[in-house]
Design an enzyme around this catalytic site. Structure first.
Site, short mmCIF file in Angstrom:
data_model
loop_
_atom_site.label_atom_id
_atom_site.label_comp_id
_atom_site.label_asym_id
_atom_site.label_seq_id
_atom_site.Cartn_x
_atom_site.Cartn_y
_atom_site.Cartn_z
N GLU A 73 -4.77 7.33 -4.87
CA GLU A 73 -4.87 6.63 -6.16
C GLU A 73 -6.07 7.13 -6.95
O GLU A 73 -7.18 7.14 -6.40
CB GLU A 73 -4.97 5.12 -5.93
CG GLU A 73 -3.66 4.58 -5.37
CD GLU A 73 -3.61 3.04 -5.24
OE1 GLU A 73 -4.63 2.38 -5.55
OE2 GLU A 73 -2.57 2.53 -4.86
N HIS B 31 -1.49 0.17 -9.79
CA HIS B 31 -2.11 -0.81 -8.88
C HIS B 31 -2.56 -2.06 -9.65
O HIS B 31 -3.75 -2.39 -9.68
CB HIS B 31 -3.28 -0.18 -8.12
CG HIS B 31 -3.61 -0.91 -6.84
ND1 HIS B 31 -4.09 -0.29 -5.72
CD2 HIS B 31 -3.53 -2.23 -6.50
CE1 HIS B 31 -4.29 -1.16 -4.76
NE2 HIS B 31 -3.94 -2.36 -5.21
N ARG C 296 0.85 -1.19 0.00
CA ARG C 296 0.00 0.00 0.00
C ARG C 296 0.88 1.24 0.00
O ARG C 296 1.89 1.29 0.73
CB ARG C 296 -0.89 0.05 1.24
CG ARG C 296 -2.12 -0.86 1.18
CD ARG C 296 -3.10 -0.41 0.08
NE ARG C 296 -4.23 -1.30 -0.07
CZ ARG C 296 -4.27 -2.35 -0.89
NH1 ARG C 296 -3.21 -2.65 -1.64
NH2 ARG C 296 -5.34 -3.10 -0.99
N1 LIG Z 1 -0.89 -4.39 -5.19
C1 LIG Z 1 -1.88 -5.22 -5.14
O1 LIG Z 1 -2.66 -5.31 -6.08
C2 LIG Z 1 -2.05 -6.09 -3.96
C3 LIG Z 1 -1.68 -5.63 -2.74
N2 LIG Z 1 -1.83 -6.41 -1.65
C4 LIG Z 1 -1.38 -5.85 -0.38
O2 LIG Z 1 -0.47 -6.74 0.19
C5 LIG Z 1 -0.72 -6.85 1.57
C6 LIG Z 1 -0.33 -8.22 2.04
O3 LIG Z 1 -1.17 -9.20 1.49
P1 LIG Z 1 -1.15 -10.69 2.06
O4 LIG Z 1 0.23 -11.18 2.04
O5 LIG Z 1 -2.16 -11.44 1.32
O6 LIG Z 1 -1.63 -10.45 3.54
P2 LIG Z 1 -1.24 -11.30 4.81
O7 LIG Z 1 -2.15 -10.89 5.87
O8 LIG Z 1 -1.15 -12.74 4.44
O9 LIG Z 1 0.23 -10.80 5.18
C7 LIG Z 1 0.51 -9.58 5.79
C8 LIG Z 1 1.68 -9.82 6.74
O10 LIG Z 1 2.12 -8.57 7.21
C9 LIG Z 1 2.52 -8.76 8.54
N3 LIG Z 1 2.63 -7.50 9.25
C10 LIG Z 1 1.67 -6.82 9.92
N4 LIG Z 1 2.19 -5.71 10.46
C11 LIG Z 1 3.50 -5.69 10.13
C12 LIG Z 1 4.57 -4.81 10.41
N5 LIG Z 1 4.40 -3.70 11.13
N6 LIG Z 1 5.78 -5.10 9.90
C13 LIG Z 1 5.97 -6.22 9.18
N7 LIG Z 1 5.01 -7.10 8.88
C14 LIG Z 1 3.78 -6.82 9.36
C15 LIG Z 1 1.49 -9.70 9.09
O11 LIG Z 1 1.95 -10.36 10.24
C16 LIG Z 1 1.28 -10.65 7.95
O12 LIG Z 1 2.12 -11.79 8.06
C17 LIG Z 1 -2.22 -6.60 1.70
O13 LIG Z 1 -2.53 -6.04 2.95
C18 LIG Z 1 -2.51 -5.65 0.61
O14 LIG Z 1 -2.44 -4.35 1.12
C19 LIG Z 1 -2.35 -7.66 -1.73
C20 LIG Z 1 -2.75 -8.16 -2.92
C21 LIG Z 1 -2.66 -7.40 -4.14
O1 LIG Z 2 -6.11 -7.27 -2.88
C1 LIG Z 2 -5.54 -6.20 -2.65
O2 LIG Z 2 -5.20 -5.84 -1.52
C2 LIG Z 2 -5.26 -5.31 -3.74
O3 LIG Z 2 -4.59 -4.34 -3.52
C3 LIG Z 2 -5.86 -5.55 -5.04
O4 LIG Z 2 -6.59 -4.39 -5.32
P1 LIG Z 2 -7.64 -4.34 -6.50
O5 LIG Z 2 -8.70 -5.33 -6.18
O6 LIG Z 2 -6.92 -4.73 -7.73
O7 LIG Z 2 -8.12 -2.94 -6.52
#
Ligand SMILES: NC(=O)C1=CN([C@@H]2O[C@H](COP(=O)(O)OP(=O)(O)OC[C@H]3O[C@@H](n4cnc5c(N)ncnc54)[C@H](O)[C@@H]3O)[C@@H](O)[C@H]2O)C=CC1
Ligand SMILES: O=C(O)C(=O)COP(=O)(O)O
Length: 637
Positions: free
Chosen positions: A354, A373, A325
Site C-alpha cells: 500500500e 484503504h 488485508r
Molecule cells: N479496511 C480497514 O480499514 C479495516 C480493516 N480491518 C481488518 O479487519 C480484520 C478484522 O477485524 P475485526 O473483526 O475487528 O477483528 P476480530 O479479531 O474481531 O475478528 C477476526 C476474526 O477472524 C478470525 N480468524 C482468524 N483466523 C482465521 C482464519 N484462518 N479463517 C477464518 N477466520 C479467522 C478470528 O477468529 C476472529 O473471529 C482486522 O484484522 C483488520 O485487518 C479492520 C478494521 C478496518
Molecule cells: O483498523 C484497521 O485494521 C485498519 O485497517 C484501519 O487502518 P487505518 O487506521 O485506516 O490505516
C-alpha cells in the site's frame, strides 16, 4: 531509627499533575510493573561476566560466601540503580514524548497533549522514523507505518509502548516488540462499524457497477446495457472471519435479504447462531457462496489463503470483497481468476503493498472496484479510534496494563488490585532465592508452589510468575523484565518456570495463602536454605498487606521483607540475638525485624534479621566470626 536507603523498585515511569497522583499507591506501583525501569534491549546472549558473578567458584568457606554475597548485591545494585536513576529523573521532571506518525483524530491528540509532548510527524521514511524513535516513549501509528525490528532496535530501550490506532497489527513486529519489552496496544472496537459499512458499500457498489458506471458517465458516455448488475437478495454470502467486523457485515447482509454463512475456526457457534448465521468449513464456505467477504486478520496462517488452489474451488462467477488485508489474497492468482472468469468481480479496500504500484493489473482491472484503504475512515470512527488509542497509550505510560494489550496478558483491574501485595512478595521471593545460589550453579528450573483456598480457575498467576521471573533474572543479568517479556526472557535464558497449586483449607477471601519458590539442581551458598528435597526453597506470605518471609529451607521464620536481610544459621543457644545485634548496632545498622526458627531445641536455629542499611564488609565479617554462627548470608531485597 535510621532512614531507609532502599530505592523504589516500582515507580510509575511518568506521573501527570492530576491523574497519577490520585492513584492509590499500591495500584500505581503494581501497574508500573510494565516498565518499572527504563527498558533496555534484552541481551539474548546471557552476559557471561554477570552470570559468572553468581556462578563463580565458591566453597563453604565463610569469608568467600561473604565476598560472593557482597559482589552479587553490588552487581544487582549497580545495574538497578542506573536504570531506576534514569527513571526517577524522568518521572519527576520530563514529560514523555509521543510520536504520532499518521493522522489521528483531534480528540485523541488533545488527550495526548495533556499528558506528554506530542510530535505529529507524518510520512516519515524508515530511516527518519528510526532516527526519531530513539527519543520517544510512545509511538502511535495506523496501517501505513511499518514498525519493524529495526525501529525497536533504534529505540535503544526508550520506547515503552506502540499504539496502533485501529485493529490490524500486522504492520508491527510483535516478536521484536516483545523481545524489547515494549507493549503494543490497539484500538479494536471503534472502527468496527465503519469497516463493516465499507464492506457493505463495496458489496453493493460492485454488484451494481457503481464505480465503473460513474467513471463511464464522467467520460461522457451513457452505457445502460453495459452496467447491468446482479441482485443481492437471496444470494449466499460467505463471511470469512466471524469476528467484530465479520459479524456486523453478516447482520447487515441479512438485512439485505442475503443468506449468510460464515467460516471462522475460532468463533463460538452460539455467537453465530445469535446472528442467525451458520458456521461452516472453509471449503464449504467458498464452494457455495455467490459473494465472499474477507474479515480475518493477516497472520502467517492466513497469508495468501486465497490462491490458485482456492480459486479453483469457488463457484464460477463468485464475487469477492476484501476489507481485511491485501495479504490474505495472492493478488496475481486473483488476476488470473478474474481473467478466466472464475471470479466475476472483486471489490478491494486493501492491498499487499500500500499504495499498490500504479500499473497494478489488479487495480486497473475493469471488473475490480477499489478504494484506498478507507474501511476505518469515517469521522466518527477516527475520533473514536483516536480516543481509544490515546487512553490506552497514556495508561500504559503510567504503568497500567492496557485492556487492549496485544503482546501481554490482559489482567482485569479488580484482579490486579487484589494481587498487588502478592506481586511484591513474588518478586522478593525470586530475588531472595537467586541470591542463595552458589557460584558455578546454572539455574535451569524454578518451581513455584501457590497454596490457596481458591478454585484454580479463580486464581490468575501470570503476573506472579512474571514477577518471580523478574526477581530471579534481574539480579544476575542486564535484562530488563516486565510482563511483556518475562516468559520470552526466561525461555531465552534457558530458565523453565513451572507452577503448582496446592489446595489449602483456609479462607478463600485471600487469593493466596503462601508462595514457595524452589530452585532445583543448584548448589546453595547457604546450606540451610536447602529443603529436605534438595532444592533451594523459600516461602512467603502476605500479612497485613505486607510481604513476609515464612520459611527458609526447612526452618520456619517470620520476617517482614523490607530493607535487606541477614540469614544466620547458628547453634541454638542463649545470647545470640544480642551478640549479632550488638555488632550491627556498633556500625549503626538498624535492625527492623528479627525472627528465630529452629529444628531441634539447643541444636540448630536460623536467625532472620531485617536491616534497614547495608552492613559493610567488616561488619559482615564480624558476624561470621561469632563462634556459634555456622553460616550466614546477606541478601538484598
Ligand atoms: N479496511 C480497514 O480499514 C479495516 C480493516 N480491518 C481488518 O479487519 C480484520 C478484522 O477485524 P475485526 O473483526 O475487528 O477483528 P476480530 O479479531 O474481531 O475478528 C477476526 C476474526 O477472524 C478470525 N480468524 C482468524 N483466523 C482465521 C482464519 N484462518 N479463517 C477464518 N477466520 C479467522 C478470528 O477468529 C476472529 O473471529 C482486522 O484484522 C483488520 O485487518 C479492520 C478494521 C478496518
Ligand atoms: O483498523 C484497521 O485494521 C485498519 O485497517 C484501519 O487502518 P487505518 O487506521 O485506516 O490505516
Amino acid at each position: 531509627m535510621a532512614s531507609s536507603s532502599t530505592k523504589p523498585i516500582f515507580t510509575p515511569p511518568f506521573t501527570t499533575t492530576s491523574s497519577s497522583s490520585s492513584q492509590p499507591s499500591t495500584r500505581s506501583s503494581l501497574l508500573s510493573f510494565l516498565h518499572s525501569t527504563t527498558p533496555t534491549p534484552i541481551s539474548l546472549n546471557i552476559s557471561r561476566s554477570r552470570i559468572s558473578f553468581l556462578n563463580s567458584p565458591s566453597s563453604a568457606v565463610r569469608s568467600l560466601s561473604v565476598k560472593n554475597a557482597t559482589k552479587t548485591i553490588e552487581a544487582a545494585e549497580t545495574s538497578r540503580a542506573s536504570r531506576v536513576g534514569g527513571l526517577d529523573a524522568n518521572s519527576q521532571e520530563t514529560k514523555p514524548t509521543i510520536l504520532v506518525s499518521e493522522k489521528l483524530g483531534e480528540a485523541g491528540l488533545e488527550l495526548l497533549r495533556s499528558f506528554g509532548d506530542v510530535d505529529c510527524s507524518y510520512d516519515l521514511s524508515q530511516e527518519d522514523l528510526c532516527k526519531k524513535i530513539a527519543s520517544c516513549d510512545a509511538l502511535i501509528v495506523r496501517s501505513g507505518t511499518k514498525v519493524t525490528r529495526q525501529v525497536f532496535e533504534a529505540a535503544k530501550g526508550k520506547l515503552k509502548v506502540v499504539g496502533r490506532a485501529g485493529v490490524g497489527i500486522d504492520n508491527v513486529d510483535l516478536q521484536a516488540a516483545t523481545e524489547y519489552g515494549c507493549l503494543v496496544v490497539n484500538a479494536p472496537t471503534a472502527n468496527t462499524v465503519a469497516a463493516a459499512e465499507h464492506g457493505i458499500a463495496l458489496l453493493a457498489a460492485m454488484a451494481r457497477n457503481v464505480a465503473q458506471a460513474d467513471a463511464s458517465m464522467k467520460s461522457g458516455q451513457w452505457q445502460r446495457n453495459k452496467y447491468v448488475g446482479v441482485s443481492l437478495v437471496g444470494k449466499t454470502l460467505a463471511v470469512m472471519g466471524f469476528g467484530k467486523v465479520g459479524s456486523e457485515v453478516a447482520r447487515r447482509a441479512k438485512g439485505l435479504g442475503m443468506q449468510v454463512i460464515a467460516h471462522d475456526p475460532y468463533a463460538p457457534a452460539d455467537r453465530a447462531r445469535a446472528v442467525g448465521v451458520e458456521l461452516v468449513s472453509f471449503d464449504q464456505a467458498i464452494s457455495t457462496a455467490d459473494f465472499i467477504s474477507l474479515h480475518m486478520p493477516l497472520t502467517p496462517s492466513t497469508k495468501k489463503v486465497f490462491n490458485d488452489d482456492t480459486f479453483a474451488k469457488v463457484k464460477t462467477g463468485v464475487r469477492i470483497i476484501n476489507v481485511a488485508r491485501g495479504g490474505v489474497i495472492d493478488e496475481d492468482a486473483l488476476v488470473r481468476a478474474l481473467d478466466s472468469g472464475k471470479v466475476a468481480q472483486a471489490a478491494l479496500d486493501v492491498f499487499t503493498e500500500e499504495p499498490p504500484p500504479k500499473d497494478s493489473k489488479l487495480v486497473q482491472h475493469e471488473r475490480v472496484t477499489v478504494t484506498p484503504h478507507l474501511g476505518a475512515s469515517t469521522k466518527e470512527a477516527q475520533e473514536g479510534v483516536a480516543i481509544e488509542i490515546a487512553e490506552a497509550v497514556v495508561g500504559a505510560l503510567q504503568g497500567e496494563l492496557a485492556a487492549t494489550a496485544v503482546n501481554a496478558p490482559m489482567v482485569p483491574a479488580e484482579v490486579l488490585s487484589e494481587l498487588a501485595p502478592y506481586v511484591v512478595l513474588a518478586e522478593k521471593l525470586g530475588r531472595l532465592a537467586v541470591q542463595l545460589v552458589a557460584g558455578g550453579s546454572g539455574i535451569k528450573s524454578a518451581k513455584v508452589v501457590y497454596r490457596s483456598a481458591r478454585d484454580p480457575d479463580d486464581l490468575d498467576t501470570r503476573l506472579l510468575r512474571a514477577m518471580i521471573t523478574k526477581g530471579i533474572i534481574e539480579p544476575i543479568s542486564d535484562s530488563f523484565i516486565n510482563l511483556v517479556n518475562a516468559d520470552f526472557t526466561a525461555k531465552q535464558k534457558g530458565l523453565r518456570i513451572s507452577e503448582e497449586r496446592v489446595a489449602v483449607d483456609s479462607s478463600p477471601e485471600f487469593p493466596i495463602h503462601t508462595i514457595q519458590v524452589q530452585l532445583s539442581n543448584v548448589d546453595s551458598k547457604f546450606g540451610s536454605g536447602v529443603s529436605e528435597g534438595g532444592d533451594i526453597s523459600i516461602e512467603g506470605r502476605v500479612k497485613y498487606g505486607k510481604p513476609h518471609l515464612t520459611r527458609v529451607g526447612s526452618f520456619s521464620v517470620d520476617v517482614s521483607l523490607e530493607g535487606n536481610l541477614i540469614l544466620c544459621r547458628q547453634v541454638d543457644q542463649p545470647g545470640m540475638i544480642g551478640q549479632v545485634g550488638n555488632i550491627l548496632g556498633e556500625q549503626n545498622v538498624n535492625v527492623s525485624f528479627m525472627s528465630v526458627g529452629r529444628t531441634v531445641r539447643r541444636r540448630k536455629a536460623i536467625m532472620a534479621i531485617g536491616v534497614d542499611e547495608e552492613p559493610n564488609q567488616e561488619t559482615l565479617k564480624k558476624i561470621g566470626e561469632v563462634p556459634a554462627v555456622e553460616e550466614f548470608v546477606f541478601l538484598k531485597l
